[in-house]
Design a protein around this motif. Structure first.
Motif, PDB file in Angstrom:
ATOM      1  N   ARG A 178       1.078  15.951 -11.112  1.00  0.00           N
ATOM      2  CA  ARG A 178       0.338  15.107 -10.151  1.00  0.00           C
ATOM      3  C   ARG A 178       0.992  15.147  -8.770  1.00  0.00           C
ATOM      4  O   ARG A 178       0.292  15.173  -7.751  1.00  0.00           O
ATOM      5  CB  ARG A 178       0.238  13.679 -10.688  1.00  0.00           C
TER       6      ARG A 178
ATOM      7  N   HIS B  11      -5.145  14.214 -15.157  1.00  0.00           N
ATOM      8  CA  HIS B  11      -4.267  14.019 -14.000  1.00  0.00           C
ATOM      9  C   HIS B  11      -5.077  13.606 -12.763  1.00  0.00           C
ATOM     10  O   HIS B  11      -4.678  12.708 -12.025  1.00  0.00           O
ATOM     11  CB  HIS B  11      -3.491  15.303 -13.682  1.00  0.00           C
TER      12      HIS B  11
ATOM     13  N   LEU C 152      -4.826  10.063 -10.648  1.00  0.00           N
ATOM     14  CA  LEU C 152      -4.614  10.045  -9.190  1.00  0.00           C
ATOM     15  C   LEU C 152      -5.718   9.255  -8.488  1.00  0.00           C
ATOM     16  O   LEU C 152      -5.454   8.484  -7.565  1.00  0.00           O
ATOM     17  CB  LEU C 152      -4.561  11.477  -8.645  1.00  0.00           C
TER      18      LEU C 152
ATOM     19  N   ALA D 288       1.993   7.157 -10.806  1.00  0.00           N
ATOM     20  CA  ALA D 288       1.166   8.362 -10.738  1.00  0.00           C
ATOM     21  C   ALA D 288       1.979   9.534 -10.192  1.00  0.00           C
ATOM     22  O   ALA D 288       1.854  10.668 -10.662  1.00  0.00           O
ATOM     23  CB  ALA D 288      -0.061   8.108  -9.862  1.00  0.00           C
TER      24      ALA D 288
END
Lengths: 115, 115
Positions: free
Chosen positions: B31, B61, B65, B25
């Motif tokens: 991110r 995004h 996350l 991630a």
């Protein structure tokens, strides 16, 4: 994997190591397996990792690991040998490699000819 | 970004957090900017991050996350608000978030309406 026509093995300097380049390198499961395997065996020739990947793809994975600063490669005769850059990584990103090896435990692969 | 038709916000349990999903991630610069920005501001609505990304890409995004366990999202009226999961991350991966925020310093983005 070493050959007389290989270009020199470029390794980033300790000061140039980038945490996010390293994370990106570790985000691939094959590369993670290589790193975790090098956490168990000290120095491992490229061709001896028992991974389900073609030689050209494997070369690319080793190059990405070397360019990220996770591993050091050296040519020993006809073999290219790999090791983790434990000391430099420990100085630059304290605790990171320990965390990776702990969380990655179980992802080691067999190494041909290893004990 | 919140709406009455949104599906429930799923967050992984602390025990399910996976270091390599988190690293994956963080391997994306957008991110990473979001995470580093949330290291400076406590709670930030999705729409206020000043990022050069279309709304649909931004939603993706934030979802990545959230699903990685890096952020917690909650709906507050018409807004979806984001925060880092500092305590859980600190327990599962000691030192990791501090390292990310330290090494990512300078990648913060402006937040509309923030001080």
């Amino acid at each position: 994997m070493a050959s007389r026509t290989s270009s020199p093995l470029v390794h980033p300097d300790e000061r140039e190591l980038d945490l996010f380049v390293i994370m990106s390198a570790l985000a691939d499961p094959i590369r993670l397996s290589i790193v975790v395997t090098l956490g168990v065996h000290t120095e491992v020739p490229c061709g001896t990792f028992e991974l389900p990947v073609a030689k050209s793809a494997l070369s690319r994975h080793f190059r990405i690991l070397r360019e990220s600063g996770l591993i050091r490669q050296r040519d020993a005769g006809t073999r290219r040998v790999n090791a983790l850059r434990r000391e430099e990584l420990g100085r630059r990103f304290p605790g990171l490699l320990d965390l990776v090896l702990k969380e990655g435990a179980g992802r080691e692969v067999a190494v041909a000819g290893a004990d």
